[in-house]
Design an enzyme around this catalytic site. Structure first.
Site, PDB file in Angstrom:
ATOM      1  N   GLY A  61       0.844  -1.202   0.000  1.00 49.38           N
ATOM      2  CA  GLY A  61       0.000   0.000   0.000  1.00 49.38           C
ATOM      3  C   GLY A  61       0.870   1.239   0.000  1.00 49.38           C
ATOM      4  O   GLY A  61       2.069   1.171  -0.290  1.00 49.38           O
ATOM      5  N   LYS A 121      -2.079  -5.513 -25.261  1.00 53.39           N
ATOM      6  CA  LYS A 121      -1.469  -6.833 -25.011  1.00 53.39           C
ATOM      7  C   LYS A 121      -0.048  -6.861 -25.560  1.00 53.39           C
ATOM      8  O   LYS A 121       0.878  -7.329 -24.909  1.00 53.39           O
ATOM      9  CB  LYS A 121      -2.292  -7.903 -25.713  1.00 53.39           C
ATOM     10  N   GLU A 172       2.312  -4.621 -23.430  1.00 54.75           N
ATOM     11  CA  GLU A 172       2.568  -5.145 -22.076  1.00 54.75           C
ATOM     12  C   GLU A 172       3.634  -6.216 -22.057  1.00 54.75           C
ATOM     13  O   GLU A 172       4.482  -6.221 -21.176  1.00 54.75           O
ATOM     14  CB  GLU A 172       1.285  -5.769 -21.504  1.00 54.75           C
ATOM     15  N   HIS A 208      -7.116  10.996 -39.587  1.00 52.18           N
ATOM     16  CA  HIS A 208      -7.044  12.257 -38.837  1.00 52.18           C
ATOM     17  C   HIS A 208      -5.712  12.409 -38.098  1.00 52.18           C
ATOM     18  O   HIS A 208      -5.612  13.211 -37.184  1.00 52.18           O
ATOM     19  CB  HIS A 208      -8.218  12.350 -37.860  1.00 52.18           C
TER      20      HIS A 208
HETATM   21  O1  M6R Z   1      -7.824  -6.315 -11.873  1.00 51.34           O
HETATM   22  P1  M6R Z   1      -8.335  -5.278 -12.833  1.00 51.34           P
HETATM   23  O2  M6R Z   1      -9.124  -5.849 -13.929  1.00 51.34           O
HETATM   24  O3  M6R Z   1      -9.084  -4.176 -12.132  1.00 51.34           O
HETATM   25  O4  M6R Z   1      -7.039  -4.624 -13.444  1.00 51.34           O
HETATM   26  C1  M6R Z   1      -7.101  -3.545 -14.321  1.00 51.34           C
HETATM   27  C2  M6R Z   1      -5.807  -3.387 -15.075  1.00 51.34           C
HETATM   28  O5  M6R Z   1      -4.760  -3.156 -14.177  1.00 51.34           O
HETATM   29  C3  M6R Z   1      -5.503  -4.619 -15.913  1.00 51.34           C
HETATM   30  O6  M6R Z   1      -6.530  -4.921 -16.790  1.00 51.34           O
HETATM   31  C4  M6R Z   1      -4.196  -4.412 -16.696  1.00 51.34           C
HETATM   32  O7  M6R Z   1      -4.390  -3.462 -17.698  1.00 51.34           O
HETATM   33  C5  M6R Z   1      -3.735  -5.756 -17.251  1.00 51.34           C
HETATM   34  N1  M6R Z   1      -2.317  -5.875 -17.098  1.00 51.34           N
HETATM   35  C6  M6R Z   1      -4.106  -5.962 -18.657  1.00 51.34           C
HETATM   36  O8  M6R Z   1      -3.510  -7.038 -19.270  1.00 51.34           O
END
Ligand code: M6R
Length: 614
Positions: free
Chosen positions: A102, A491, A494, A510
């Site tokens: 946190g 994807k 990441e 655009h």
């Molecule tokens: O657990 P959540 O679905 O709330 O998470 C949201 C995003 O952090 C999550 O979708 C993130 O974008 C992933 N790494 C996507 O692959």
């Protein structure tokens, strides 16, 4: 995000803690550490930058004998990833050790005050401030560590899941939580502590979820005592989890991500089980039917989410507006919570989150609830904070998703949104029953169609070899496939670290069209739907500028096949279900490119699976 594990019982703590840290690796981290109290009562901390395996190496020659300990994987927020900033942190006298997930927002003020009182700091973290504060209060007021913790937590602003141990007290761990997840595992004469159930499940399926501002005093041979920061005694129900160990393993696949991509036919069947019944021509979503009137009266739906879940929300907008004729807005939770939004009591908020712990989405939910809105959660992790803090909702039921890049959770979110749309449309009588049944029957066929797409894995792998060394990618789609383009680009970014952007195909002219040349791969979703002719024109525009087009096409397609450089086929379906199919080849393409680039596919750099800080 940071991972917490703790153990107290009759077994050696070290192997349990290390295994637990490995189970939490999927959350994303950059350093790891452990604190153990040995039989003589010494409190030893070992920590290091890097992987859990680096910590194991570091501990090779250390005293690891203990039946009590806490351990941590850190995802850096305050201070770079290094040995000093890794958790656990000692207090000034080294009498106390703390791990924390946190952010302590007012750490700077507290740190300044403690430094004036002669406290020294070895790290740049907010966490070290908390343990120093606890010790300061303990010494000043001559109170036990639990009372000091209660008083200290009364002074901090922020989010925390913490575990504290005290030198000379090998029989007690104290834990507390606020806005960060914490689970207590109840075994036979032993207790486990973790950020989620994955490190616990091989020992016990009995767990307690702490609520915000609750503290658990976990003592050897005693049932945990739960009190609030304000010292009010609490009782919490012991919950039996249905999670199985095999769900946490790779099952023969080289990566969790590939396993999870291949699980999708099965996970979507699980998601629909007991909800879609084609033999009885019925759809039942109890989360909606139990609150039927709210849905019938809703003037507006606001979908809140982050990342991939936000992309699912965009598709949800198209689905609900088309099928239910209710206006929908989709917002990033992080923007919504701070922009003074107008929320009416008859609004319905749909919060989408795989983890159920995303801090921004949780905060946005709280805001909406304060304004009187009804909040519906779509989550995957059973017992997580969002399902516990919403009025109603649906689980996606895909089992643990351990690859950081979300795949099976995304398609299941789409499936739940589709079922919601169909269920609401039936109750509102805005769509003929015959059309609802047509859609229901088609939805039921989607898992088989995904199986068919997965058969193209080898050819997608071959295609990935051609594009592994591209520096940029553009993804284009229209209508229902516009959010799929965004998701395809996310994807790829990441897990491969290739720069990629998604756009609605018509927006290309655009601005982004300036980027097109013979080195720019453009992935276009060009299936045979309402937007087909328009997308063909967009492909022509790219080809006229020598762009290299990889098109996702319908099996029956002839036109795009003749213009595009490469094609991947998907079976035909209703327009509104296309994202469930067109997403799959994009997941596979990203996966194979990332593997070719030798990326850490399941734990991409800098990313966390569960984003528990804002
Ligand atoms: O657990 P959540 O679905 O709330 O998470 C949201 C995003 O952090 C999550 O979708 C993130 O974008 C992933 N790494 C996507 O692959």
């Amino acid at each position: 995000m940071c991972g917490i594990v703790g153990y107290i019982g009759n077994q050696e703590a070290y192997p349990i803690l290390i295994k637990g840290l490995h189970r939490l690796e999927y959350r994303g981290y950059d350093s790891a550490g452990i604190a153990l109290i040995n039989p003589s009562g010494d409190l030893n901390i070992y920590k290091t930058k890097g992987r859990v395996s680096d910590l194991e190496e570091f501990c090779d020659s250390k005293d690891i004998s203990a039946t009590i300990g806490i351990a941590h994987t850190r995802w850096a927020t305050h201070g770079e990833p290094n040995n000093a900033n890794a958790h656990p942190h000692y207090s000034e006298t080294e009498n106390l050790a703390l791990i924390h997930n946190g952010i302590i927002e007012n750490y700077a003020v507290l740190k300044e005050q403690l430094m004036q009182k002669g406290y020294h700091f070895l790290s740049n973290t907010d966490t070290e401030v908390l343990i120093q504060l606890i010790e300061y209060i303990q010494t000043l007021n001559h109170v036990d560590v639990c009372t000091a913790l209660q008083l200290a937590l009364g002074q901090v602003i922020g989010a925390y899941a913490i575990a504290v141990m005290e030198k000379g007290n090998p029989d007690q761990i104290i834990v507390a939580r606020k806005s960060s997840p914490l689970v207590l595992g109840i075994g036979e004469n032993e207790f486990f502590i973790a950020s989620d159930a994955s490190p616990i499940i091989e020992y016990t399926n009995k767990v307690i979820y702490l609520e915000d501002e609750e503290i658990a005093i976990v003592k050897r041979h005693e049932q945990p005592r739960i009190v609030t920061i304000g010292n009010v005694e609490k009782t919490r129900e012991i919950i039996q989890l249905e999670l199985s160990l095999s769900q946490l393993e790779k099952g023969g696949f080289p990566h969790f991500m590939l396993k999870e991509i291949f699980e999708q036919p099965h996970t979507l069947r699980d998601c629909m089980r007991g909800r879609v019944d084609v033999t009885c021509n019925n759809i039942v979503l109890s989360g909606i039917l139990d609150h039927r009137e709210r849905f019938l009266q809703a003037k507006r739906i606001i979908i809140l989410a982050c990342g991939t879940s936000w992309h699912a929300g965009l598709i949800g907008e198209y689905l609900i507006e088309e099928i239910c004729r209710i206006p929908v807005e989709v917002e990033y939770s992080s923007e919504f919570r701070y922009r003074h939004p107008v929320i009416y009591p008859d609004d319905i908020i749909i919060a989408i989150s795989q983890s159920g712990e995303t801090a921004d989405t949780l905060a946005a939910i709280e805001l909406a609830k304060k304004e009187g809105a009804f909040v519906y959660g779509i989550c995957n992790v059973v017992g997580s904070s969002i399902p516990r803090n919403t009025h109603s909702g649906s689980y996606t039921h895909v089992g643990p998703e351990l690859g950081v890049a979300s795949t099976k959770a995304f398609t299941a979110q789409l499936c739940v949104l589709t079922m919601m749309a169909l269920c609401i449309a039936r109750e509102k009588k805005v769509l003929p029953q015959s059309r609802i049944l047509e859609l229901l029957h088609e939805l039921n066929l989607i898992p088989d169609k995904i199986e068919q797409i997965l058969n193209a894995n080898d050819s997608i792998q071959k295609l990935s070899n051609i594009f592994t060394y591209a520096h940029n990618f553009i993804y284009l789609g229209r209508g229902y496939n516009y959010p799929v383009a965004l998701e395809g680009a996310l994807k790829l970014k990441e897990i491969s670290y290739i720069h990629a952007e998604g756009y609605p195909a018509a927006e290309m002219k655009h601005g982004p069209i300036a980027l097109i040349d013979n080195e720019m791969p453009v992935v276009v979703i060009a299936t045979d739907n309402d937007m087909y002719e328009k997308v063909i024109s967009n492909i022509q525009e790219i080809k006229a500028r020598n762009g290299r087009v990889i098109a996702i096409v319908s099996e029956t397609d002839t036109v795009v096949k003749s213009i595009a450089d490469y094609v991947i086929e998907v079976p035909a379906t209703e327009d509104c279900f296309e994202p469930l199919l067109t997403t799959i080849p994009l997941q596979l393409l990203s996966y194979h490119i990332a593997v070719n680039k030798r990326r850490d596919v399941d734990m991409p750099r800098n990313l966390a699976k569960s984003v528990t800080v804002e």
